[in-house]
Design a protein around this motif. Structure first.
Motif, PDB file in Angstrom:
ATOM      1  N   GLN A 144      55.943  23.040  34.320  1.00 22.65           N
ATOM      2  CA  GLN A 144      55.903  21.628  34.328  1.00 22.65           C
ATOM      3  C   GLN A 144      57.119  20.648  33.563  1.00 22.65           C
ATOM      4  O   GLN A 144      57.506  21.085  32.321  1.00 22.65           O
TER       5      GLN A 144
ATOM      6  N   ASP B  39      47.952  28.358  26.933  1.00 26.61           N
ATOM      7  CA  ASP B  39      48.169  27.207  26.254  1.00 26.61           C
ATOM      8  C   ASP B  39      49.643  26.599  26.688  1.00 26.61           C
ATOM      9  O   ASP B  39      49.729  25.608  26.217  1.00 26.61           O
TER      10      ASP B  39
ATOM     11  N   LEU C  25      58.165  23.272  30.254  1.00 28.06           N
ATOM     12  CA  LEU C  25      56.822  23.865  29.795  1.00 28.06           C
ATOM     13  C   LEU C  25      56.087  24.796  30.743  1.00 28.06           C
ATOM     14  O   LEU C  25      56.009  24.265  32.013  1.00 28.06           O
TER      15      LEU C  25
ATOM     16  N   PHE D 188      53.396  27.553  32.432  1.00 27.81           N
ATOM     17  CA  PHE D 188      51.993  28.054  32.075  1.00 27.81           C
ATOM     18  C   PHE D 188      51.654  29.267  33.031  1.00 27.81           C
ATOM     19  O   PHE D 188      51.880  29.223  34.149  1.00 27.81           O
TER      20      PHE D 188
ATOM     21  N   ARG E 201      55.207  15.161  34.472  1.00 29.75           N
ATOM     22  CA  ARG E 201      55.122  15.664  35.590  1.00 29.75           C
ATOM     23  C   ARG E 201      54.194  16.428  35.715  1.00 29.75           C
ATOM     24  O   ARG E 201      53.521  16.919  34.868  1.00 29.75           O
ATOM     25  N   GLY E 202      53.411  16.520  36.961  1.00 28.06           N
ATOM     26  CA  GLY E 202      52.385  17.604  37.270  1.00 28.06           C
ATOM     27  C   GLY E 202      52.938  19.047  37.210  1.00 28.06           C
ATOM     28  O   GLY E 202      54.167  18.999  37.205  1.00 28.06           O
ATOM     29  N   LEU E 203      52.247  19.997  37.365  1.00 26.12           N
ATOM     30  CA  LEU E 203      52.594  21.141  37.322  1.00 26.12           C
ATOM     31  C   LEU E 203      53.186  21.705  38.771  1.00 26.12           C
ATOM     32  O   LEU E 203      52.576  21.369  39.643  1.00 26.12           O
TER      33      LEU E 203
ATOM     34  N   TYR F 226      53.195  28.434  36.694  1.00 21.58           N
ATOM     35  CA  TYR F 226      53.485  27.040  36.807  1.00 21.58           C
ATOM     36  C   TYR F 226      54.656  26.609  35.967  1.00 21.58           C
ATOM     37  O   TYR F 226      54.566  27.051  34.659  1.00 21.58           O
TER      38      TYR F 226
END
Lengths: 112, 114
Positions: free
Chosen positions: B38, B106, B88, B90, B42-44, B36
């Motif tokens: 980000q 993380d 970012l 994930f 914002r959301g993922l 995912y």
């Protein structure tokens, strides 16, 4: 509008108060999740639900309560807010155990 | 218990160069793996997933990931980075036997410099 929404988007509250964060999805997904995002910890699972009236604890459930009386809603309640619960909270839904998560936009909660 | 490790907090690359964001996992049974992204405030958003089949998975925005069972890795790659890829990232592993709850790494901050 189709999708997954969270409300409020921003919330400031005081220690000891009860706070409820709302999550609503329009797809009738069976699975719903609550995560909190903190710097250095990534996303940690608070509670999850496999269907209406079925909920279970995640990694960090202490101080939180959930309910799921309807498939589309999954509210998260902080019974007595503490400063350590200051975080960004994300709700997510998923159609099945093998499909992707759809994330809401998040709620930024500050506990003073 | 399942776990995900993203060993790099930060990855810096120059625009046009290839990028790799690393992920290793631990899970009993066959893994369901996801990436995912980000963007700030914002959301993922979903990038790609591995459930079964080809080890090389292609996803959104030109990203791909290679599943390596022997090394328990699922590294995210892109042949030519864009400044707009800065975000970012994930990695997540999903437990199909337990309501499909996911464990996330993380996160790795990717910065692409012009």
């Amino acid at each position: 509008d189709a999708g997954i929404t969270q409300s409020p988007r921003y919330k400031i509250t005081e220690t000891g108060r009860q706070v409820t964060l709302m999550c609503h999805q329009t797809w009738s997904h069976s699975y719903m999740f609550w995560y909190r995002q903190d710097l250095g910890h990534g996303l940690r699972l608070i509670y999850y639900s496999a269907a209406a009236d079925i909920t279970d604890k995640g990694e960090v459930p202490d101080g939180y309560v959930v309910s799921r009386s309807k498939t589309e809603n999954f509210p998260l309640t902080l019974e007595s807010a503490t400063r350590s619960q200051t975080s960004v909270y994300f709700c997510a839904s998923s159609e099945s155990t093998a499909t992707l998560y759809y994330f809401g936009p998040g709620t930024r909660l500050t506990v003073l | 218990a399942q776990s995900v490790a993203q060993p790099e907090d930060q990855v810096n690359v120059a625009e046009g160069n290839p990028l790799t964001v690393k992920c290793t996992y631990s899970v009993s049974g066959n893994p369901y793996l996801f990436w995912y992204v980000q963007y700030p405030n914002r959301g993922l958003q979903f990038l790609l997933k591995y459930i079964t089949g080809d080890n090389l998975v292609k996803g959104s925005y030109g990203f791909e990931a290679e599943f390596n069972k022997s090394q328990t890795s699922f590294h995210l790659k892109k042949p030519s980075a864009l400044v707009s890829d800065s975000a970012l990232y994930f990695c997540a592993v999903r437990d199909k036997a337990n309501a499909g709850k996911s464990t996330f790494g993380d996160g790795t901050t990717l910065t692409v410099k012009p």
